[in-house]
Design an enzyme around this catalytic site. Structure first.
Site, PDB file in Angstrom:
ATOM      1  N   THR A 214      -1.315 -11.504   3.090  1.00  0.00           N
ATOM      2  CA  THR A 214      -0.150 -12.453   3.548  1.00  0.00           C
ATOM      3  C   THR A 214       1.167 -11.817   4.286  1.00  0.00           C
ATOM      4  OG1 THR A 214       1.201 -12.759   1.565  1.00  0.00           O
ATOM      5  CG2 THR A 214      -0.715 -14.107   2.065  1.00  0.00           C
TER       6      THR A 214
ATOM      7  N   ASP B 261       0.853  -1.144  -0.076  1.00  0.00           N
ATOM      8  CA  ASP B 261      -0.003  -0.016  -0.027  1.00  0.00           C
ATOM      9  C   ASP B 261       0.724   1.153   0.039  1.00  0.00           C
ATOM     10  OD1 ASP B 261      -2.123   1.465   0.392  1.00  0.00           O
ATOM     11  OD2 ASP B 261      -2.936   1.121   2.284  1.00  0.00           O
TER      12      ASP B 261
ATOM     13  N   TYR C  37      -0.958  -8.605   7.434  1.00  0.00           N
ATOM     14  CA  TYR C  37      -2.333  -9.194   8.122  1.00  0.00           C
ATOM     15  C   TYR C  37      -2.203 -10.743   8.294  1.00  0.00           C
ATOM     16  CZ  TYR C  37      -4.957  -4.845   6.998  1.00  0.00           C
ATOM     17  OH  TYR C  37      -5.610  -3.616   7.110  1.00  0.00           O
TER      18      TYR C  37
HETATM   19  P1  ADP Z   1      -1.383  -7.213   3.885  1.00  0.00           P
HETATM   20  O1  ADP Z   1      -1.713  -5.816   5.017  1.00  0.00           O
HETATM   21  O2  ADP Z   1      -2.654  -7.110   3.220  1.00  0.00           O
HETATM   22  O3  ADP Z   1      -0.836  -8.405   4.695  1.00  0.00           O
HETATM   23  P2  ADP Z   1       1.177  -6.279   3.108  1.00  0.00           P
HETATM   24  O4  ADP Z   1       1.460  -4.903   2.329  1.00  0.00           O
HETATM   25  O5  ADP Z   1       1.743  -6.148   4.488  1.00  0.00           O
HETATM   26  O6  ADP Z   1      -0.344  -6.344   2.894  1.00  0.00           O
HETATM   27  O7  ADP Z   1       1.729  -7.426   2.231  1.00  0.00           O
HETATM   28  C1  ADP Z   1       1.149  -8.016   1.032  1.00  0.00           C
HETATM   29  C2  ADP Z   1       2.227  -8.541   0.299  1.00  0.00           C
HETATM   30  O8  ADP Z   1       2.567  -7.639  -0.404  1.00  0.00           O
HETATM   31  C3  ADP Z   1       3.459  -9.212   0.866  1.00  0.00           C
HETATM   32  O9  ADP Z   1       3.820 -10.448   0.359  1.00  0.00           O
HETATM   33  C4  ADP Z   1       4.319  -8.241   0.700  1.00  0.00           C
HETATM   34  O10 ADP Z   1       5.716  -8.715   0.784  1.00  0.00           O
HETATM   35  C5  ADP Z   1       4.085  -7.822  -0.627  1.00  0.00           C
HETATM   36  N1  ADP Z   1       4.729  -6.309  -1.061  1.00  0.00           N
HETATM   37  C6  ADP Z   1       5.238  -5.442  -0.379  1.00  0.00           C
HETATM   38  N2  ADP Z   1       5.644  -4.441  -1.199  1.00  0.00           N
HETATM   39  C7  ADP Z   1       5.470  -4.945  -2.558  1.00  0.00           C
HETATM   40  C8  ADP Z   1       5.742  -4.302  -3.931  1.00  0.00           C
HETATM   41  N3  ADP Z   1       6.341  -3.233  -3.784  1.00  0.00           N
HETATM   42  N4  ADP Z   1       5.073  -4.955  -4.798  1.00  0.00           N
HETATM   43  C9  ADP Z   1       4.646  -6.277  -4.764  1.00  0.00           C
HETATM   44  N5  ADP Z   1       4.374  -6.593  -3.324  1.00  0.00           N
HETATM   45  C10 ADP Z   1       4.658  -5.895  -2.408  1.00  0.00           C
END
Ligand code: ADP
Length: 175
Positions: free
Chosen positions: A122, A38, A125
Protein backbone atom coordinates in the site's frame (compact mmCIF):
# COMPACT_ATOMS: atom_id res chain seq x y z
CA UNK A 1 -9.18 -9.05 18.68
CA UNK A 2 -8.98 -12.71 19.71
CA UNK A 3 -9.30 -15.32 16.95
CA UNK A 4 -9.20 -18.69 18.67
CA UNK A 5 -5.79 -18.77 20.37
CA UNK A 6 -4.46 -16.06 18.07
CA UNK A 7 -4.32 -12.46 19.27
CA UNK A 8 -4.56 -9.87 16.47
CA UNK A 9 -3.41 -6.28 17.08
CA UNK A 10 -3.13 -3.18 14.92
CA UNK A 11 -0.40 -0.82 16.13
CA UNK A 12 1.43 2.32 15.03
CA UNK A 13 5.18 1.73 15.10
CA UNK A 14 8.42 1.35 13.21
CA UNK A 15 8.43 -2.39 12.44
CA UNK A 16 12.22 -2.55 12.84
CA UNK A 17 11.85 -1.90 16.58
CA UNK A 18 9.45 -4.76 17.32
CA UNK A 19 10.50 -7.61 19.57
CA UNK A 20 8.59 -10.41 17.85
CA UNK A 21 9.80 -13.72 16.44
CA UNK A 22 9.48 -12.60 12.85
CA UNK A 23 8.85 -9.38 10.97
CA UNK A 24 7.63 -9.31 7.39
CA UNK A 25 9.39 -7.23 4.78
CA UNK A 26 7.32 -5.80 1.90
CA UNK A 27 10.17 -6.49 -0.50
CA UNK A 28 10.57 -6.35 -4.27
CA UNK A 29 11.20 -9.42 -6.42
CA UNK A 30 14.99 -8.95 -6.38
CA UNK A 31 15.01 -9.29 -2.57
CA UNK A 32 18.03 -6.99 -2.67
CA UNK A 33 16.56 -4.05 -0.77
CA UNK A 34 14.68 -0.97 -1.85
CA UNK A 35 12.88 2.01 -0.39
CA UNK A 36 10.11 2.26 2.19
CA UNK A 37 9.90 -0.46 4.80
CA UNK A 38 12.38 -2.60 2.84
CA UNK A 39 15.06 0.08 3.13
CA UNK A 40 14.30 0.61 6.80
CA UNK A 41 14.62 -3.12 7.54
CA UNK A 42 17.93 -3.46 5.68
CA UNK A 43 19.34 -0.35 7.39
CA UNK A 44 18.38 -1.57 10.83
CA UNK A 45 19.41 -5.19 10.26
CA UNK A 46 22.85 -4.34 8.88
CA UNK A 47 24.79 -5.72 5.90
CA UNK A 48 24.45 -9.37 6.92
CA UNK A 49 20.84 -9.30 5.78
CA UNK A 50 21.70 -8.22 2.24
CA UNK A 51 24.43 -10.82 2.10
CA UNK A 52 21.95 -13.57 2.96
CA UNK A 53 19.34 -12.15 0.60
CA UNK A 54 21.84 -12.40 -2.27
CA UNK A 55 21.81 -16.18 -1.85
CA UNK A 56 18.03 -16.44 -2.28
CA UNK A 57 17.78 -15.72 -6.01
CA UNK A 58 14.86 -13.33 -5.63
CA UNK A 59 11.21 -14.26 -5.15
CA UNK A 60 8.08 -14.11 -7.26
CA UNK A 61 5.25 -11.80 -6.32
CA UNK A 62 3.18 -13.51 -3.61
CA UNK A 63 6.01 -15.83 -2.55
CA UNK A 64 7.72 -15.63 0.85
CA UNK A 65 11.31 -16.39 1.85
CA UNK A 66 12.83 -16.36 5.33
CA UNK A 67 16.22 -15.10 6.56
CA UNK A 68 17.89 -14.26 9.82
CA UNK A 69 17.27 -10.83 11.33
CA UNK A 70 20.87 -9.83 12.18
CA UNK A 71 20.85 -6.60 14.26
CA UNK A 72 17.06 -6.48 14.57
CA UNK A 73 15.32 -7.52 17.78
CA UNK A 74 13.28 -10.08 15.79
CA UNK A 75 14.65 -13.61 15.17
CA UNK A 76 13.73 -13.80 11.49
CA UNK A 77 12.66 -11.65 8.56
CA UNK A 78 10.20 -13.00 5.99
CA UNK A 79 10.53 -11.25 2.64
CA UNK A 80 7.52 -11.10 0.37
CA UNK A 81 7.13 -9.09 -2.82
CA UNK A 82 3.62 -7.68 -2.88
CA UNK A 83 1.79 -6.92 -6.12
CA UNK A 84 2.08 -3.53 -7.80
CA UNK A 85 -1.42 -2.08 -8.21
CA UNK A 86 -2.32 -1.86 -11.90
CA UNK A 87 -6.02 -1.04 -11.49
CA UNK A 88 -7.25 -4.33 -10.04
CA UNK A 89 -7.53 -6.59 -13.10
CA UNK A 90 -4.05 -8.09 -12.87
CA UNK A 91 -4.65 -10.59 -10.04
CA UNK A 92 -3.57 -8.01 -7.48
CA UNK A 93 -6.05 -9.18 -4.81
CA UNK A 94 -5.17 -12.84 -5.34
CA UNK A 95 -1.45 -12.06 -5.14
CA UNK A 96 -1.75 -9.91 -2.02
CA UNK A 97 -3.74 -12.67 -0.29
CA UNK A 98 -1.00 -15.10 -1.26
CA UNK A 99 1.64 -12.87 0.40
CA UNK A 100 -0.21 -12.83 3.73
CA UNK A 101 -0.99 -16.57 3.58
CA UNK A 102 2.53 -17.64 2.60
CA UNK A 103 4.11 -15.47 5.30
CA UNK A 104 1.86 -16.91 8.00
CA UNK A 105 2.55 -20.49 6.91
CA UNK A 106 6.30 -19.94 6.61
CA UNK A 107 6.41 -18.38 10.09
CA UNK A 108 4.56 -21.38 11.50
CA UNK A 109 6.88 -23.83 9.70
CA UNK A 110 9.71 -22.09 11.54
CA UNK A 111 7.95 -22.46 14.89
CA UNK A 112 7.38 -18.76 15.36
CA UNK A 113 4.83 -17.63 17.92
CA UNK A 114 4.63 -13.94 17.05
CA UNK A 115 4.69 -12.19 13.68
CA UNK A 116 4.40 -8.54 12.64
CA UNK A 117 3.40 -7.34 9.18
CA UNK A 118 3.67 -3.94 7.52
CA UNK A 119 0.90 -2.81 5.21
CA UNK A 120 2.15 -4.81 2.22
CA UNK A 121 1.80 -3.14 -1.20
CA UNK A 122 0.00 0.00 0.00
CA UNK A 123 3.03 2.29 -0.19
CA UNK A 124 4.98 2.73 -3.43
CA UNK A 125 3.01 -0.19 -4.95
CA UNK A 126 -0.24 1.84 -4.53
CA UNK A 127 -2.64 -1.00 -3.60
CA UNK A 128 -5.80 0.68 -2.19
CA UNK A 129 -5.41 0.31 1.55
CA UNK A 130 -9.05 -0.37 2.45
CA UNK A 131 -9.16 -3.32 0.07
CA UNK A 132 -5.73 -4.45 1.26
CA UNK A 133 -6.95 -4.41 4.87
CA UNK A 134 -9.93 -6.66 4.05
CA UNK A 135 -7.67 -9.11 2.24
CA UNK A 136 -5.20 -9.18 5.13
CA UNK A 137 -7.91 -9.82 7.71
CA UNK A 138 -9.50 -12.53 5.58
CA UNK A 139 -6.20 -14.41 5.38
CA UNK A 140 -5.44 -14.01 9.08
CA UNK A 141 -8.91 -15.31 10.01
CA UNK A 142 -8.55 -18.29 7.69
CA UNK A 143 -5.13 -19.04 9.10
CA UNK A 144 -6.41 -18.77 12.68
CA UNK A 145 -9.01 -21.46 12.03
CA UNK A 146 -6.31 -24.18 12.00
CA UNK A 147 -3.91 -24.84 14.87
CA UNK A 148 -0.33 -23.53 14.49
CA UNK A 149 2.58 -22.23 16.56
CA UNK A 150 1.46 -18.64 16.04
CA UNK A 151 -0.39 -16.93 18.85
CA UNK A 152 0.19 -13.28 18.04
CA UNK A 153 -0.23 -11.37 14.77
CA UNK A 154 0.55 -7.64 14.71
CA UNK A 155 -0.29 -5.34 11.84
CA UNK A 156 2.28 -2.57 12.16
CA UNK A 157 1.07 0.66 10.56
CA UNK A 158 3.33 3.60 9.89
CA UNK A 159 0.79 6.45 9.95
CA UNK A 160 -2.22 7.14 12.20
CA UNK A 161 -4.43 7.22 9.09
CA UNK A 162 -3.34 3.72 8.04
CA UNK A 163 -3.80 2.47 11.58
CA UNK A 164 -7.32 3.86 11.62
CA UNK A 165 -8.14 2.07 8.37
CA UNK A 166 -6.94 -1.33 9.58
CA UNK A 167 -8.62 -0.81 12.95
CA UNK A 168 -11.89 0.08 11.26
CA UNK A 169 -11.61 -2.96 9.00
CA UNK A 170 -11.08 -5.09 12.09
CA UNK A 171 -14.18 -3.70 13.80
CA UNK A 172 -16.43 -4.20 10.79
CA UNK A 173 -14.94 -7.41 9.40
CA UNK A 174 -17.53 -10.09 8.89
CA UNK A 175 -15.32 -12.70 7.20
P1 ADP B 1 5.22 -1.50 -1.07
O1 ADP B 1 6.26 -1.33 -2.15
O2 ADP B 1 4.89 -2.96 -0.80
O3 ADP B 1 4.04 -0.65 -1.27
P2 ADP B 1 6.34 0.34 0.92
O4 ADP B 1 7.54 0.14 1.77
O5 ADP B 1 6.37 1.43 -0.09
O6 ADP B 1 6.02 -1.09 0.26
O7 ADP B 1 5.08 0.59 1.85
C1 ADP B 1 4.44 -0.39 2.60
C2 ADP B 1 3.98 0.22 3.90
O8 ADP B 1 5.07 0.23 4.82
C3 ADP B 1 3.51 1.67 3.80
O9 ADP B 1 2.31 1.81 4.55
C4 ADP B 1 4.64 2.45 4.48
O10 ADP B 1 4.17 3.64 5.10
C5 ADP B 1 5.06 1.46 5.52
N1 ADP B 1 6.38 1.65 6.14
C6 ADP B 1 7.46 2.34 5.70
N2 ADP B 1 8.46 2.28 6.60
C7 ADP B 1 8.01 1.52 7.64
C8 ADP B 1 8.56 1.10 8.90
N3 ADP B 1 9.80 1.42 9.27
N4 ADP B 1 7.78 0.33 9.72
C9 ADP B 1 6.52 -0.02 9.35
N5 ADP B 1 5.95 0.35 8.18
C10 ADP B 1 6.68 1.11 7.35
Amino acid sequence: MQLGKLQLKVILADITTLDVDVIVNAANTSLLGGGGVDGAIHRAAGPGLLQECRTLGGARTGEAKITGAYNLPAKYVIHTPGPVWHGGDSQEAYLLAKCWRNCLHLAAENNCQSIAFPSISTGVYRFPIKVAAQIALGEIKDFASSPSSINSVTICCFSPKDQQIYQQALQTFKG
